[in-house]
Design a protein around this motif. Structure first.
Motif, PDB file in Angstrom:
ATOM      1  N   PRO A   1     -32.884 -18.590   1.205  1.00  0.00           N
ATOM      2  CA  PRO A   1     -33.172 -19.184   0.113  1.00  0.00           C
ATOM      3  C   PRO A   1     -33.202 -18.535  -1.262  1.00  0.00           C
ATOM      4  N   PRO A   2     -32.558 -19.092  -2.443  1.00  0.00           N
ATOM      5  CA  PRO A   2     -32.710 -18.439  -3.690  1.00  0.00           C
ATOM      6  C   PRO A   2     -34.096 -18.138  -4.133  1.00  0.00           C
ATOM      7  N   VAL A   3     -34.928 -18.931  -3.795  1.00  0.00           N
ATOM      8  CA  VAL A   3     -36.405 -19.005  -3.949  1.00  0.00           C
ATOM      9  C   VAL A   3     -37.084 -18.699  -2.681  1.00  0.00           C
ATOM     10  N   PRO A   4     -37.491 -17.767  -2.238  1.00  0.00           N
ATOM     11  CA  PRO A   4     -38.098 -17.816  -0.825  1.00  0.00           C
ATOM     12  C   PRO A   4     -39.399 -18.060  -0.484  1.00  0.00           C
TER      13      PRO A   4
ATOM     14  N   THR B   1     -30.726 -18.526  -9.442  1.00  0.00           N
ATOM     15  CA  THR B   1     -30.615 -18.936  -8.311  1.00  0.00           C
ATOM     16  C   THR B   1     -29.258 -19.301  -7.765  1.00  0.00           C
ATOM     17  N   THR B   2     -28.439 -19.768  -8.440  1.00  0.00           N
ATOM     18  CA  THR B   2     -26.771 -19.984  -7.776  1.00  0.00           C
ATOM     19  C   THR B   2     -26.310 -18.713  -7.612  1.00  0.00           C
ATOM     20  N   SER B   3     -26.515 -17.567  -8.499  1.00  0.00           N
ATOM     21  CA  SER B   3     -25.777 -16.260  -8.130  1.00  0.00           C
ATOM     22  C   SER B   3     -26.375 -15.722  -6.751  1.00  0.00           C
ATOM     23  N   ALA B   4     -27.528 -15.787  -6.705  1.00  0.00           N
ATOM     24  CA  ALA B   4     -28.195 -15.430  -5.392  1.00  0.00           C
ATOM     25  C   ALA B   4     -27.889 -16.265  -4.143  1.00  0.00           C
TER      26      ALA B   4
END
Length: 508
Positions: A363-366, A307-310
């Motif tokens: 968003p990291p989680v779309p 998540t943070t890397s995305a």
């Protein structure tokens, strides 16, 4: 080898075509913007046509829907799926009727081989226990330690030297890969008390990393199979992608098992050892079942690495395209050379706003899906039947004109800020979490939200103070947003690193 998905689609298409020729019938759309739904196959033809850009397709449909919601009709035998970008619906799902919308059997079954009963795939008492144990990882003391030890060490001992060498040699780096390595080392250190050294100068090619990528990708692809029976048959006969998934999961679980075994040995040899990391607390809580603990380890790796890397990958892309934002960031960075690193990072208001703005667009989680445990009616009037899947879609929500205005496509950190006329400085103004559910909301709101922001702001300050990140792409090129469990930049993010004079200013 026969492509099972292609064969099924071909047969379904023939059946639907014959039916249409005879009856000249198709299921009417609920609105002129919804996918065309046919007997037997539902909207499978449109789903298949947009399979590589589902997020963008959903955003287009939702932006034209009067309610911000539509129903994606699946083939016969599949669960129907409601997709929404309506904040009132999101609040209803995540808070008001939280107990009515668990992860559910479909989600659990689809991801159980990879995530097992880990926190991201758990409901009920199992989820509550894992959340309670994990919450200790995110108190102020742990967050301060995280920033001042794990992040600082990884930043100054590994990330900055690698970027410096790339700048000196004028070489090209895949920044997405570098940031994944950085985040992976960090989550392993803080959660498991283990340093994998994945961001070592040699950038080692680890079997685990490749296997982890495969496990995430193939597990996610199960959700978009035309019929769940397809991947289940492939799993039964151990062929194709399911054979590859089985091998990848075996490698991932072996890696996690080694971490757990080493921690057990460490605790056994020193019973008075303080439980300073998540894994120690789990083992000391009496949960010694290896499978359960391994499931938790894998879930934390997904959360901490991907998540943070995305988020940072897309952030550095946007900064490279918006020099005025980069200039404002550098001004703030120069003003924050305080003695306390934790407080310095915590108070970076403009940087915080720019990260929120970046995650609004990427968003990291779309998307996130729940399963209705009973019949219901959403606030916008959409009827929900027991067993239906209900998906709220942060990617689309960040692109809704009615939520963000006509300038929604602009990268504009100022939309998160308000000027204090008396003190003459910006104050951060958070958005309604149901309008901006990037970190979920309600009882399942992300525990690691503050930790993620602290880590990202520290990386942004440390990198931009010293370097300029220059994408290696043709003029006008737009990277492709892809998503599995988390978002990715297709084919990585190739960049060159340029040293800037500002780098002479130290952070201490």
């Amino acid at each position: 080898m026969i492509n099972l998905e292609g064969l099924v689609f071909f047969l379904l298409f023939i059946l639907a075509f014959i039916y249409l020729v005879k009856s000249k019938y198709s299921r009417p759309k609920l609105s002129p913007f919804e996918p065309r739904s046919y007997p037997l196959i539902g909207a499978s033809l449109d789903i298949y046509a947009h399979r590589y850009q589902l997020n963008q397709w959903f955003a287009e449909i939702l932006s034209k829907s009067s309610t911000g919601t539509f129903v994606l009709r699946r083939p016969v035998g599949s669960v129907q799926n409601i997709i929404t970008a309506n904040p009132a619906n999101v609040q209803h799902i995540l808070k008001t009727q939280f107990s009515l919308y668990p992860k559910g059997d479909f989600f659990n079954t689809t991801l159980s081989d990879f995530l097992g009963t880990g926190i991201f795939n758990a409901d009920g008492s199992n989820w509550k226990f894992q959340r309670q144990v994990s919450s200790h990882e995110f108190n102020t003391k742990s967050l301060r330690k995280f920033v001042e030890t794990a992040v600082e060490t990884e930043l100054f001992d590994r990330l900055i030297p690698i970027l410096s060498e790339a700048a000196a040699n004028n070489s090209v780096l895949d920044l997405q890969d570098i940031l994944q390595r950085f985040a992976f080392d960090n989550i392993c250190k803080i959660a498991f008390g283990f340093d994998p050294g994945y961001l070592s100068p040699s950038l080692p090619k680890e079997d685990f990393a490749t296997a982890f990528e495969d496990a995430v990708r193939i597990s996610s692809e199960r959700f978009n199979a035309p019929l769940p029976v397809i991947w289940k048959l492939k799993k039964l006969f151990n062929i194709g992608s399911e054979k590859q998934l089985k091998q990848a999961i075996s490698t991932v679980r072996e890696f996690a098992q080694n971490i757990v075994s080493e921690k057990k040995q460490e605790l056994h040899e020193n019973s008075s050892l303080e439980s300073t990391d998540l894994l120690s607390r789990i083992l000391n809580s009496g949960h010694s079942d290896d499978d359960f603990v391994i499931d938790m380890v894998i879930s934390f790796i997904v959360a901490g690495r991907d998540t943070t890397s995305a988020a940072l990958t897309w952030y550095f892309w946007l900064i490279s395209c918006n020099s005025h934002v980069e200039k404002a960031l550098l001004e703030e960075i120069r003003e924050k050379p305080s003695a306390s690193i934790y407080d310095e990072v915590k108070d970076m208001v403009y940087t915080h706003a720019s990260l929120c703005e970046s995650m609004r667009l990427y968003p990291p989680v779309p998307s996130d899906t729940k399963e209705a445990a009973g019949d219901d009616i959403l606030p916008d009037g959409t009827v929900v039947k027991k067993g239906m899947r209900v998906t709220y879609h942060p990617y689309s929500m960040g692109r809704m004109e009615n939520l963000w205005g006509q300038d929604w496509a602009d990268f504009k950190p100022e939309r998160w800020l308000k000027m204090d006329e008396i003190e003459g400085k910006w104050n951060f103004v958070a958005k309604d979490p149901y309008t901006y559910p990037v970190f979920q909301a309600g009882p399942r709101i992300c525990l690691g939200k503050e930790m993620a922001f602290l880590q990202m702001k520290r990386v942004v300050a440390g990198v931009l103070r010293r370097f300029r990140v220059v994408p290696v792409m043709e003029e006008g090129f737009q990277p492709v947003f892809m998503s599995y469990l988390t978002s990715k930049m297709k084919d990585g993010f190739p960049v060159r690193i340029e040293t800037r004079e500002l780098g002479a200013i130290t952070m201490s």
